[in-house]
Design a protein around this motif. Structure first.
Motif, PDB file in Angstrom:
ATOM      1  N   ASN A 161      40.139  46.667  37.089  1.00  0.00           N
ATOM      2  CA  ASN A 161      39.692  45.704  38.100  1.00  0.00           C
ATOM      3  C   ASN A 161      40.877  44.958  38.708  1.00  0.00           C
ATOM      4  O   ASN A 161      40.922  44.722  39.919  1.00  0.00           O
ATOM      5  N   ALA A 162      41.839  44.588  37.851  1.00  0.00           N
ATOM      6  CA  ALA A 162      43.008  43.853  38.333  1.00  0.00           C
ATOM      7  C   ALA A 162      43.797  44.721  39.306  1.00  0.00           C
ATOM      8  O   ALA A 162      44.269  44.257  40.348  1.00  0.00           O
TER       9      ALA A 162
ATOM     10  N   ALA B 170      42.079  44.952  42.565  1.00  0.00           N
ATOM     11  CA  ALA B 170      42.248  43.701  43.316  1.00  0.00           C
ATOM     12  C   ALA B 170      43.605  43.673  44.010  1.00  0.00           C
ATOM     13  O   ALA B 170      43.741  43.216  45.149  1.00  0.00           O
TER      14      ALA B 170
ATOM     15  N   LYS C 286      43.484  45.996  46.958  1.00  0.00           N
ATOM     16  CA  LYS C 286      42.755  45.409  48.086  1.00  0.00           C
ATOM     17  C   LYS C 286      43.636  44.420  48.843  1.00  0.00           C
ATOM     18  O   LYS C 286      43.608  44.356  50.070  1.00  0.00           O
TER      19      LYS C 286
ATOM     20  N   ASP D 294      45.863  38.816  37.289  1.00  0.00           N
ATOM     21  CA  ASP D 294      46.451  39.591  38.385  1.00  0.00           C
ATOM     22  C   ASP D 294      46.753  38.651  39.541  1.00  0.00           C
ATOM     23  O   ASP D 294      46.190  37.563  39.629  1.00  0.00           O
TER      24      ASP D 294
ATOM     25  N   MET E  17      38.968  35.959  44.291  1.00  0.00           N
ATOM     26  CA  MET E  17      37.582  35.838  44.753  1.00  0.00           C
ATOM     27  C   MET E  17      37.286  34.404  45.163  1.00  0.00           C
ATOM     28  O   MET E  17      37.784  33.461  44.553  1.00  0.00           O
TER      29      MET E  17
ATOM     30  N   THR F 226      29.473  39.030  42.795  1.00  0.00           N
ATOM     31  CA  THR F 226      29.947  40.212  42.076  1.00  0.00           C
ATOM     32  C   THR F 226      29.892  40.046  40.567  1.00  0.00           C
ATOM     33  O   THR F 226      29.519  40.962  39.853  1.00  0.00           O
ATOM     34  N   ILE F 227      30.269  38.876  40.080  1.00  0.00           N
ATOM     35  CA  ILE F 227      30.321  38.696  38.631  1.00  0.00           C
ATOM     36  C   ILE F 227      28.974  38.199  38.107  1.00  0.00           C
ATOM     37  O   ILE F 227      28.546  38.548  37.018  1.00  0.00           O
TER      38      ILE F 227
ATOM     39  N   GLY G 102      28.883  51.839  35.509  1.00  0.00           N
ATOM     40  CA  GLY G 102      30.055  51.022  35.779  1.00  0.00           C
ATOM     41  C   GLY G 102      29.802  49.548  35.557  1.00  0.00           C
ATOM     42  O   GLY G 102      29.534  48.797  36.474  1.00  0.00           O
ATOM     43  N   VAL G 103      29.848  49.116  34.327  1.00  0.00           N
ATOM     44  CA  VAL G 103      29.627  47.706  34.043  1.00  0.00           C
ATOM     45  C   VAL G 103      30.945  47.056  33.671  1.00  0.00           C
ATOM     46  O   VAL G 103      30.985  46.109  32.898  1.00  0.00           O
ATOM     47  N   GLY G 104      32.004  47.565  34.244  1.00  0.00           N
ATOM     48  CA  GLY G 104      33.368  47.169  33.946  1.00  0.00           C
ATOM     49  C   GLY G 104      33.592  45.797  33.362  1.00  0.00           C
ATOM     50  O   GLY G 104      33.853  45.651  32.163  1.00  0.00           O
ATOM     51  N   PHE G 105      33.468  44.781  34.174  1.00  0.00           N
ATOM     52  CA  PHE G 105      33.828  43.434  33.766  1.00  0.00           C
ATOM     53  C   PHE G 105      33.097  43.004  32.493  1.00  0.00           C
ATOM     54  O   PHE G 105      33.655  42.373  31.599  1.00  0.00           O
TER      55      PHE G 105
ATOM     56  N   THR H  80      43.314  36.458  40.025  1.00  0.00           N
ATOM     57  CA  THR H  80      42.263  36.227  39.033  1.00  0.00           C
ATOM     58  C   THR H  80      42.814  36.276  37.615  1.00  0.00           C
ATOM     59  O   THR H  80      43.661  37.116  37.308  1.00  0.00           O
TER      60      THR H  80
ATOM     61  N   HIS I 228      35.166  55.230  37.007  1.00  0.00           N
ATOM     62  CA  HIS I 228      34.374  54.307  36.182  1.00  0.00           C
ATOM     63  C   HIS I 228      33.420  55.066  35.281  1.00  0.00           C
ATOM     64  O   HIS I 228      32.387  54.549  34.889  1.00  0.00           O
TER      65      HIS I 228
HETATM   66  P1  ADP Z   1      33.150  47.623  39.250  1.00  0.00           P
HETATM   67  O1  ADP Z   1      34.600  47.400  39.001  1.00  0.00           O
HETATM   68  O2  ADP Z   1      32.640  48.903  38.722  1.00  0.00           O
HETATM   69  O3  ADP Z   1      32.728  47.333  40.654  1.00  0.00           O
HETATM   70  P2  ADP Z   1      32.927  45.294  37.621  1.00  0.00           P
HETATM   71  O4  ADP Z   1      31.786  44.684  36.871  1.00  0.00           O
HETATM   72  O5  ADP Z   1      34.111  45.628  36.818  1.00  0.00           O
HETATM   73  O6  ADP Z   1      32.357  46.552  38.340  1.00  0.00           O
HETATM   74  O7  ADP Z   1      33.348  44.313  38.762  1.00  0.00           O
HETATM   75  C1  ADP Z   1      32.424  43.890  39.705  1.00  0.00           C
HETATM   76  C2  ADP Z   1      33.135  43.361  40.928  1.00  0.00           C
HETATM   77  O8  ADP Z   1      33.766  42.115  40.638  1.00  0.00           O
HETATM   78  C3  ADP Z   1      34.245  44.228  41.455  1.00  0.00           C
HETATM   79  O9  ADP Z   1      33.754  45.263  42.275  1.00  0.00           O
HETATM   80  C4  ADP Z   1      35.076  43.217  42.235  1.00  0.00           C
HETATM   81  O10 ADP Z   1      34.508  42.995  43.501  1.00  0.00           O
HETATM   82  C5  ADP Z   1      34.926  41.980  41.406  1.00  0.00           C
HETATM   83  N1  ADP Z   1      36.080  41.817  40.506  1.00  0.00           N
HETATM   84  C6  ADP Z   1      36.135  42.089  39.199  1.00  0.00           C
HETATM   85  N2  ADP Z   1      37.356  41.805  38.692  1.00  0.00           N
HETATM   86  C7  ADP Z   1      38.096  41.366  39.724  1.00  0.00           C
HETATM   87  C8  ADP Z   1      39.457  40.911  39.874  1.00  0.00           C
HETATM   88  N3  ADP Z   1      40.307  40.906  38.842  1.00  0.00           N
HETATM   89  N4  ADP Z   1      39.848  40.502  41.097  1.00  0.00           N
HETATM   90  C9  ADP Z   1      39.004  40.523  42.151  1.00  0.00           C
HETATM   91  N5  ADP Z   1      37.745  40.929  42.089  1.00  0.00           N
HETATM   92  C10 ADP Z   1      37.276  41.349  40.887  1.00  0.00           C
END
Ligand code: ADP
Length: 639
Positions: free
Chosen positions: A41-42, A45, A48, A83, A88, A96-97, A127-130, A177, A263
């Motif tokens: 994610n970092a 970011a 982007k 990062d 955000m 998003t979060i 993709g539940v990354g965060f 972030t 993912h």
């Molecule tokens: P994914 O990465 O699969 O979209 P995540 O749950 O990991 O799912 O993140 C959801 C969203 O949160 C990301 O798409 C992004 O928009 C935002 N996000 C997460 N981490 C960061 C970060 N470090 N900096 C900026 N935006 C972030």
């Protein structure tokens, strides 16, 4: 802009805690991946930011060195990933979060089976990354500020992952972030720097950005001297994997990179990595996943590979780089000669992009051919997951129809079961002497296809018929009409011309029979005038009394049903009724002198033929009424 500084507590969308619970349970055995997800994610970011800064240099805020830092605080028991990417705003954090991919969450939950192994694979696709942070943390704090906003527009999000989170505004000098994990009591080993370095090495080596940790010093400062200021050092390789030499990249590195771009939590099925030089210069690294993502059929869902231009990330899901039927392919294309300011609109009409797409298509088809040839079992996995999408291919990509057809797998009368395992090449090899066509039937279920009366003569003559029962099959056969010079012929359409397969004697017999039974055919035609265009003696049937056939150029009955099912009008065509003169029922019909009973029998015959091929009756109650009347008559006569 005024700063909205209030602290608020917000509830997660109802589904979130459920998903979260599942993430933690199913990924626990693989808990290290949380770091990969956060670093990923970092890195996104940072990419982007680099992209947005192409048009707004000011976003760098005079600090252009992009990097990711991992820090531990042993006393506090925390681990922080920071990062200096795009960051955000408060609203973006909520969007998003605060809600994990909210649009799809409910559907995702509906797909769960309760089987842990299967569900954890689903999570990968989702993709539940965060949220993977909660595997090892019982509280997560995220602070962020979007690049370009003033320092007082920072935001702080915090949650224990149990249904609610708090949100407040704070001042944050640095853009980007930080995600701080308050580690669970039994996860404290993650505070050991060597442990973190190993994980970074394993999962994030190929991230094209430096990942830094503080240098460890083992020497105590001498008496009276100050401890030296801590220094950051890079702990990953930090070069884009796709730019490296193929020979220097290990299998594991390719696989980890796949997990980063897709993912996905599983290994890919196959991949292909190429550097193209000459008129057009670019690198492509394309992966075929093992499993179809849950949203493969979602029309609104964007799919596709990532586009970079000279190492600068441009966009996710650049759908012009792959044909639509290969939308499941993941990976990266990095072009040396596109302008940095390409937009989706420019991609629509760009010769270079068209060339890349064609080359990508060839590469993926080549990859699949090699897989089919060398690892048929793996290929079967691929086909089971993506066959239905591949069948869209011939309609979209004429130029590659023959190659696509070679990759297709079908079920057929040559084998039992519903698995799609037969190739067209195999079919051609098994063709009977004198057979010049590839025969198929389309129906709306595997059973309806296999047991259709239309197959009877083929069964008798030992001629193989492909059994097509995916919805997309009608679409496929309207575009795939020939393979290696052999015409594909529906067994339910037109006069059945079996060519040299037909037995001359049989043919003559049928003709004679038609003459001899002309009056039966005429009587049937009169009774069924509103329903059929013609009544003929059948060459198709062995065991069934009758079947329906449409003209060679008419829409098949199955396609008409498919259209109806999706709410579209199908042109009304009147089929031909073919009757089997050898069948006792038909013989009985011929002898029937009572007009009304003849009519009832004729109508039942017609309705039956419709039912036998999986059709629905216009007036089922009338059918049942007639049948009961006939049965009763029979019983009375018999008893
Ligand atoms: P994914 O990465 O699969 O979209 P995540 O749950 O990991 O799912 O993140 C959801 C969203 O949160 C990301 O798409 C992004 O928009 C935002 N996000 C997460 N981490 C960061 C970060 N470090 N900096 C900026 N935006 C972030």
């Amino acid at each position: 802009m005024t700063v909205d500084a209030h602290k608020e507590t917000l509830e997660f969308k109802a589904e979130v805690s459920q998903v979260l619970d599942l993430v933690i349970r199913s990924l626990y055995s693989n808990k290290e991946i949380f770091l990969r997800e956060l670093v990923s994610n970092a890195s996104d970011a940072a990419e982007k930011l680099r992209f947005e800064a192409l048009t707004d240099e000011g976003l760098y805020e005079n600090a252009g060195d992009l990097r990711i830092r991992i820090e531990v605080d042993k006393d506090a028991g925390t681990l922080t990933v920071t990062d200096n990417g795009i960051g955000m705003s408060r609203a973006e954090v909520v969007d998003t979060i605060g809600s994990i991919a909210s649009s799809g969450t409910r559907r995702f939950l509906e797909n769960l089976t309760g089987d842990q192994a299967k569900d954890s694979r689903l999570i990968g696709q989702f993709g539940v990354g965060f949220y993977s942070a909660f595997i090892v943390a019982d509280r997560v704090t995220l602070t962020s500020r979007r690049a370009g906003l003033a320092p007082e527009h920072g935001v702080r999000w915090e949650s224990d992952g149990r249904g609610a989170y708090t949100l407040e505004t704070l001042e944050r000098a640095e853009r980007g972030t930080s995600v701080t994990l308050h580690l669970k009591e039994d996860e404290k080993e993650l505070l050991e720097p060597w442990r973190l370095r190993t994980i970074v090495g394993k999962f994030s080596d190929h991230i094209a950005l430096p990942v830094e940790m503080l240098k460890e010093t083992y020497e105590e400062p001498k008496e009276g001297e100050e401890a030296p200021a801590p220094e950051w050092e890079q702990v990953n390789r930090g070069t884009a994997l796709w730019m490296r030499n193929k020979a220097d990249i290990t299998e594991a590195e390719y696989q980890d990179f796949y997990k980063h771009v897709s993912h996905d939590f599983e290994e890919p099925l196959a991949y292909v990595h190429n550097r193209v030089e000459g008129a057009s210069e670019y690198v492509s690294l394309l992966y075929v996943p093992k499993r179809a993502p849950w949203d493969l059929w979602d029309r609104d869902q964007k799919h596709g590979v990532k586009l970079f231009v000279r190492r600068v990330f441009i966009m996710d899901e650049a759908d012009r780089l792959m044909p639509h039927y290969l939308r499941f392919v993941k990976g990266v294309v990095d072009s040396d000669d596109l302008p940095l300011n390409v937009s989706r609109e420019i991609l629509q009409h760009n010769k270079k992009i068209d060339t890349i797409r064609q080359a990508n298509t060839k590469r993926v088809l080549g990859l699949l051919e090699a897989l089919a040839e060398g690892e048929p079992e793996k290929y079967q996995t691929f086909w089971d997951a993506f066959g239905k999408v591949m069948k869209e291919g011939p309609a979209e990509d004429h130029a590659n129809t023959e190659r696509l057809a070679g990759l297709m797998r079908f079920s057929s009368t040559a084998a039992e079961g519903t698995e799609q395992t037969q190739t067209l090449d195999g079919y051609i090899e098994r063709m009977k002497e004198g057979q010049d066509k590839v025969y198929y039937i389309t129906a709306d279920s595997p059973a309806a296809a296999r047991h259709s009366p239309h197959l009877e003569v083929f069964g008798k003559k030992g001629v193989e018929v492909l059994l097509l029962s995916d919805r997309v099959d009608e679409w496929l056969v309207s575009h795939l009409t020939e393979y290696k010079g052999k015409h594909l012929q529906s067994v339910t359409k037109g006069d059945l011309d079996l060519g040299a397969l037909a037995d001359q004697e049989e043919k003559e017999q049928k003709e004679k029979a038609a003459e001899a039974h002309a009056s039966l055919l005429t009587r049937l035609k009169t009774t069924l005038a509103e329903r059929v265009s013609e009544v003929k003696v059948s060459t198709r049937l062995v065991d069934s009394p009758a079947c329906l056939v449409v003209g060679a150029y008419d829409m098949s009955a199955n396609l008409a049903r498919v259209l109806k099912a999706v709410g579209q009008d199908a042109p009304k065509t009147q089929p031909t009724l073919e009757v089997n003169l050898d069948h006792p029922l038909v013989k009985r019909l011929e002898a029937e002198s009572v007009g009304s009973r003849f009519d009832d029998l004729a109508l039942v015959l017609f309705d039956q033929a419709q039912l036998a091929e999986g059709g629905q009756l216009d007036d089922p109650a009338a059918f049942v009424g007639r049948l009961n009347k006939l049965m009763l008559g029979m019983m009375l006569a018999g008893g």
